[in-house]
Design a protein around this motif. Structure first.
Motif, short mmCIF file in Angstrom:
data_model
loop_
_atom_site.label_atom_id
_atom_site.label_comp_id
_atom_site.label_asym_id
_atom_site.label_seq_id
_atom_site.Cartn_x
_atom_site.Cartn_y
_atom_site.Cartn_z
N ARG A 42 0.83 -1.20 0.00
CA ARG A 42 0.00 0.00 0.00
C ARG A 42 0.87 1.25 0.00
NH1 ARG A 42 -2.64 -3.58 3.36
NH2 ARG A 42 -4.83 -3.98 2.86
N GLY A 43 0.24 2.36 -0.44
CA GLY A 43 0.89 3.66 -0.34
C GLY A 43 2.20 3.72 -1.11
N THR A 44 3.19 4.37 -0.49
CA THR A 44 4.49 4.55 -1.13
C THR A 44 5.20 3.23 -1.35
OG1 THR A 44 5.49 4.93 1.04
CG2 THR A 44 4.75 6.87 -0.18
N SER A 45 4.83 2.20 -0.60
CA SER A 45 5.48 0.89 -0.78
C SER A 45 5.28 0.38 -2.20
CB SER A 45 4.90 -0.12 0.22
OG SER A 45 5.15 0.27 1.54
N ARG A 117 -2.75 7.55 18.99
CA ARG A 117 -1.30 7.34 18.93
C ARG A 117 -0.65 7.80 20.24
NH1 ARG A 117 -2.93 8.81 13.99
NH2 ARG A 117 -2.70 11.03 14.42
N GLU A 169 -3.49 1.12 8.35
CA GLU A 169 -2.50 1.89 7.58
C GLU A 169 -2.83 3.38 7.62
OE1 GLU A 169 0.88 2.29 5.05
OE2 GLU A 169 0.12 0.55 6.14
N ALA A 170 -4.10 3.72 7.46
CA ALA A 170 -4.51 5.12 7.49
C ALA A 170 -4.22 5.74 8.86
CB ALA A 170 -6.00 5.24 7.16
N TYR A 172 -1.83 4.86 11.00
CA TYR A 172 -0.39 5.07 11.13
C TYR A 172 0.11 6.21 10.25
CZ TYR A 172 1.09 1.36 14.30
OH TYR A 172 1.31 0.60 15.42
N GLN A 173 -0.59 6.48 9.16
CA GLN A 173 -0.21 7.58 8.28
C GLN A 173 -0.76 8.92 8.74
OE1 GLN A 173 -1.41 6.45 4.32
NE2 GLN A 173 0.20 4.91 4.10
N LYS A 175 -3.97 9.86 9.04
CA LYS A 175 -5.16 10.33 8.32
C LYS A 175 -6.37 10.48 9.23
CE LYS A 175 -3.67 8.42 3.89
NZ LYS A 175 -3.98 7.50 2.77
N ARG A 194 5.46 -5.14 10.92
CA ARG A 194 5.37 -3.68 10.89
C ARG A 194 4.65 -3.13 12.12
NH1 ARG A 194 2.90 0.29 6.19
NH2 ARG A 194 3.26 2.22 7.33
#
Length: 500
Positions: A42-45, A117, A169-170, A172-173, A175, A194
């Motif tokens: 996902r994303g930049t990966s 977080r 994922e969102a 951790y990013q 969002k 991860r």
């Protein structure tokens, strides 16, 4: 007829290597298609993976045009196979993640946690302070969203995702501010490299209960694994619980549901142990200032244990919990008074306020702090016995609601229920084994307050440290243990002082 053998022409690797490179290019195209049409990455990966594949393909082309030999051909064939294999592997990786986060088995009650977080950007542990936050949610948690809106008195802003992995994922990013997640997924998240530090990266600010009690279901009969959990209590009386605070009570609870034994080990708050977060010696109570997992790590290192679970409460929620269970009954070893309460010798019933007073008293006890440690374990024993009684009466939902409302934890409260409900002999008595650690009272510097500031500490007794390691691990390894005499108590000089 010409008898001379015709000379064989050598293979034209110039052309073969070009065709091999075209195969690698096709492999890159296949790999890129899979990466951008599946959720394994996902994303930049995604862009990093495809860029790396493209770079290798360009390098292979340059090498091919320069050499045009067997080596170039083999290089391109290996690259083509690698890209195709990677393209095949990504969907299987996605499927593996989806299997991990399949909807948990339907139960009568489930728990949904609200995470933020734990990086300092969200200091509050109270849901009421997140009215303007964006809540990241998998689209199946409408009930949790409705309850949060009700608690906040307004409709919350949500960002919805199809899968748990997308929501995670969102989160951790950055969002969104709050992640709404089924508690059953927390342990599964930690199995992914991860997110191995998910417990450290996050903190729970709210837990809601979904579902209703079903009293006519028979529990599944299965063998349960022994486990250990650290129970901590702070002396705050705030309505909001937190896992980042000094602790007033620290207790190891080890449970073997197969031998039906529960071990309690109470540890003095002034215990002088290593603080992993600050990398120096400190009072046990101070370890909680860096979070309960820092306390867990410190106790694990000191006693050579491997706990990873915790239960955190405070004075206010402790009283609410006792009252929510309908009070508890304990066997008081001697009569004493504490404030306005008188506690006679023998079997006594306690409500929340009385239980707190019973657990906190030390001045009017024959052996002071040592007896206070015993009282703390007596209270825990009384709670566990009351939980057992309620579970046997079919009151699972009320038990789980009481616990989830008054503890912060990284474990599933259903496990606690199943300890009792899965037993083939629910009428069998559990055996409770209790120990209270002692030590030598002395003054020492601490890493948290400065080495020049002498604080009163409890210097551990080595024989007791060894003893705790032995009995906890024996129980966790399936052995039956007995109520032995704690070594080293005859030389102990520790007397608890006011909190420092």
């Amino acid at each position: 007829m010409d008898n001379q053998a015709k000379e064989k022409k050598p293979l034209n690797f110039a052309n073969i290597s070009i065709f091999a490179w075209l195969a690698a290019l096709c492999g890159l195209a296949f790999f890129g298609y899979v990466v951008f049409t599946h959720d394994g990455l996902r994303g930049t990966s995604r862009y990093i993976a495809v860029s790396a594949g493209a770079l290798l393909t360009v390098i292979a082309l340059v090498w091919t045009l320069k050499k045009k030999n067997l080596g170039a051909t083999l290089l391109n064939l290996v690259l083509a196979c690698a890209l195709c294999f990677a393209g095949i592997f990504i969907p299987s990786m996605q499927q593996q993640q989806e299997n991990i986060f399949k909807e948990p088995a339907k139960t009568d009650v489930s728990y949904v946690n609200f995470y933020v977080r734990n990086d300092g950007s969200h200091p509050s542990d109270d849901l009421a302070d997140y009215g303007d936050a964006v809540f990241i949610v998998q689209n199946q948690f409408d009930t949790a969203v409705t309850e949060a809106s009700s608690q906040l008195g307004k409709e919350i802003a949500t960002s919805e995702y199809e899968t748990v992995m997308e929501a995670l994922e969102a989160f951790y990013q950055g969002k969104g501010d709050v992640l709404i997640l089924n508690q059953a997924f927390a342990a599964k998240i930690r199995t992914l490299d991860r997110y191995a530090d998910f417990d450290r990266d996050t903190k729970i600010i709210y837990t809601c209960t979904i579902g209703e009690e079903k009293v006519d279901e028979e529990p599944v009969q299965e063998e349960k694994q022994p486990f250990a959990v650290l129970i901590t209590g702070s002396d705050t009386r705030d309505s909001a619980l937190t896992i980042v605070t000094r602790t007033d009570v620290d207790m190891i609870m080890a449970v073997n549901p197969n031998t039906k034994q529960i071990l309690f080990v109470s540890i003095p708050r002034d215990y002088y142990i290593y603080n992993p977060g600050l990398e120096g010696m400190d009072k046990l109570t101070h370890l909680g200032n860096l979070g309960v997992l820092n306390t867990v790590d410190g106790i694990n290192q000191h006693f050579n244990l491997s706990m990873d679970s915790y239960l955190c409460t405070n004075f206010t929620h402790f009283k609410q919990m006792i009252d929510g269970l309908g009070g508890i009954t304990i066997d008081n070893p001697y009569a004493f008074t504490s404030g306005s309460f008188s506690f006679p010798e023998g079997s006594i019933s306690l409500n929340g306020e009385q239980a707190l007073s019973f657990a906190r008293e030390r001045h009017n006890l024959p052996n002071g702090d040592f007896d206070r440690s015993k009282h703390e374990t007596l209270i825990m024993q009384g709670m566990m016995q009351k939980i057992q009684t309620l579970v046997q009466d079919g009151q699972k939902a009320s038990v789980l609601k009481t616990l989830s409302s008054n503890f912060l934890t990284n474990m599933n409260f259903n496990d606690l229920y199943n300890l009792y409900a899965s037993s083939s002999d629910v009428d069998a008595e559990w055996e409770y084994i209790r120990y209270g650690l002692d030590g030598y009272g002395t003054y020492a510097g601490t890493v948290s307050m400065g080495w020049d500031t002498m604080l009163y500490v409890c210097q551990p007794i080595d024989a007791q440290v060894t003893f705790v390691n032995q009995v906890v691990n024996q129980l966790l390894n399936g052995e039956r243990i007995g109520q032995d005499v704690m070594p080293g108590q005859e030389g102990a000089t520790y007397v608890e002082e006011e909190q420092q």
